[in-house]
Design a protein around this motif. Structure first.
Motif, PDB file in Angstrom:
ATOM      1  N   ALA A  32      38.994  54.076  45.715  1.00 56.82           N
ATOM      2  CA  ALA A  32      37.959  54.241  46.739  1.00 56.82           C
ATOM      3  C   ALA A  32      37.516  52.934  47.405  1.00 56.82           C
ATOM      4  O   ALA A  32      37.325  52.907  48.631  1.00 56.82           O
ATOM      5  N   PRO A  33      37.323  51.823  46.684  1.00 58.15           N
ATOM      6  CA  PRO A  33      36.849  50.606  47.366  1.00 58.15           C
ATOM      7  C   PRO A  33      37.781  50.117  48.471  1.00 58.15           C
ATOM      8  O   PRO A  33      37.335  49.415  49.386  1.00 58.15           O
ATOM      9  N   ASN A  34      39.050  50.473  48.369  1.00 58.02           N
ATOM     10  CA  ASN A  34      40.032  50.010  49.353  1.00 58.02           C
ATOM     11  C   ASN A  34      40.214  50.984  50.513  1.00 58.02           C
ATOM     12  O   ASN A  34      41.169  50.836  51.292  1.00 58.02           O
ATOM     13  N   ARG A  35      39.291  51.966  50.624  1.00 58.22           N
ATOM     14  CA  ARG A  35      39.376  52.940  51.711  1.00 58.22           C
ATOM     15  C   ARG A  35      38.079  52.929  52.525  1.00 58.22           C
ATOM     16  O   ARG A  35      37.329  53.920  52.541  1.00 58.22           O
ATOM     17  N   PRO A  36      37.796  51.831  53.237  1.00 57.79           N
ATOM     18  CA  PRO A  36      36.576  51.766  54.065  1.00 57.79           C
ATOM     19  C   PRO A  36      36.622  52.723  55.248  1.00 57.79           C
ATOM     20  O   PRO A  36      35.593  52.926  55.910  1.00 57.79           O
ATOM     21  N   ASP A  37      37.790  53.309  55.514  1.00 49.24           N
ATOM     22  CA  ASP A  37      37.918  54.263  56.608  1.00 49.24           C
ATOM     23  C   ASP A  37      37.349  55.634  56.257  1.00 49.24           C
ATOM     24  O   ASP A  37      37.166  56.469  57.148  1.00 49.24           O
TER      25      ASP A  37
END
Length: 339
Positions: free
Chosen positions: A301-306
């Motif tokens: 989740a942290p790597n999905r700011p989209d």
């Protein structure tokens, strides 16, 4: 304190442990091994609810502690290439799953936790373990946030109670991303067969995973068996499962039920509604155990700011704030007023 109501320092296959007893129930916590709640039993009925190591597999447990008992994971599951994006900064976590080139399961399920308190009385037996993360802590070099966590396990006439508390002592928001990699023994009734059980979990949608077991943000249709998983129940071993789902509480509760058809005994794992996701893993349907894992965040989740943070469980805890959630594991048995 009596033998029926006790909290004692003990050894578990040579490992320092805190053993809790209350009435028919017994549990064992291993503070030096990630605060793992390694055993929960009903001694009156002979039920053993968690996957425990034995004398022949205790070394395997030490090498792979995440597949026995109730390990605590922070941050949980996989992070692509070890990257962890938080508040505009990308932190680098060690690659510890070479096959996928990901970081897996965080840091706290293998380190020593401090025993803050333990004891027993007429209301229950308990142990409190804490983890103080600050400069000098082995995790701080990778995720430099200052906070204190407490895990409390207690036994009473209603079964096993779990309390998780995290206090942000930093001057910035910190990630509140966690899970319990709970390994449920199936079968848990003596002399029973894996075919005698049905499992129900309050899952919602199934998240699509890549070949590296990272969430794409998309969803997949549920199979007929998965529809049964969230309604009337299905065999825990209907297929090999390593699946990621949103949580969808029913009647205000987020839970797993595992029922033994011949006795009617139902193990309930009520995890509370704070969790946004479930992982369900049954080790290739090996007919030994299944892991219904309550998990706050979507994988990676942290790597999905989209994606919308609330939807993927990307939960931040503000400076000075405290988060708390509780779960309970108990067995409902026919013709018994207490479980």
């Amino acid at each position: 304190m009596t033998q029926q109501h006790a909290a004692i320092g003990d050894l578990y296959y040579g490992i320092p442990a805190i053993r809790l007893k209350f009435g028919r129930y017994e549990a064992v916590a291993l503070p030096g091994n990630g605060a793992n709640l390694i055993s929960f039993r009903d001694n009156e009925l002979g039920y053993s609810f968690l996957r425990e190591p034995d004398a022949d597999s205790i070394e395997a447990f030490k090498q792979s502690p995440s597949v026995y008992g109730i390990p605590f994971l922070y941050p949980p599951n996989r992070y692509e290439d070890g990257k962890f994006l938080w508040n505009g900064v990308t932190y680098e976590l060690p690659i510890n799953e070479e096959a996928t080139h990901n970081h897996l399961h965080g840091f706290l399920h293998t380190v020593r936790w401090e025993v803050e308190d333990y004891g027993s009385g007429e209301q229950g037996s308990y142990v409190v373990m804490n983890q103080r993360v600050r400069e000098g802590h082995p995790m701080f070099r990778y995720l430099p946030f200052t906070f204190t966590m407490k895990l409390t396990y207690s036994l009473d006439e209603l079964g096993l109670h779990q309390r998780y508390v995290i206090h942000n002592e930093d001057n910035q928001p910190i990630p509140n991303l966690f899970a319990f990699h709970t390994a449920i023994r199936v079968p848990f009734v003596p002399d029973s067969s894996p075919e005698d059980y049905k499992i129900k979990v309050t899952i919602g949608q199934r998240r699509e995973l890549t070949e590296r077991l990272l969430a794409t943000g998309q969803f997949q249709p549920l199979s007929p068996e998965e529809e049964l998983l969230k309604t009337t129940g299905v065999s825990p071993y209907f297929a090999s499962m390593d699946n990621h789902y949103t949580a969808a509480p029913q009647n205000g509760r987020n839970y797993m039920e595992l029922t033994h058809s011949k006795t009617g005994a139902t193990l309930v794992y009520d995890v509370g509604t704070a969790y946004k996701h479930w992982m369900i893993w049954n080790n290739k349907a090996n007919k030994e155990f299944i892991c219904p894992e309550p998990q706050m965040n979507m994988i990676n989740a942290p790597n999905r700011p989209d994606l919308l943070a609330e939807d993927i469980g990307l939960i931040a805890l503000a400076p000075g704030h405290i988060f708390e959630t509780t779960s309970r594991l108990y067995c409902v048995t026919p013709n018994k007023s207490k479980s």
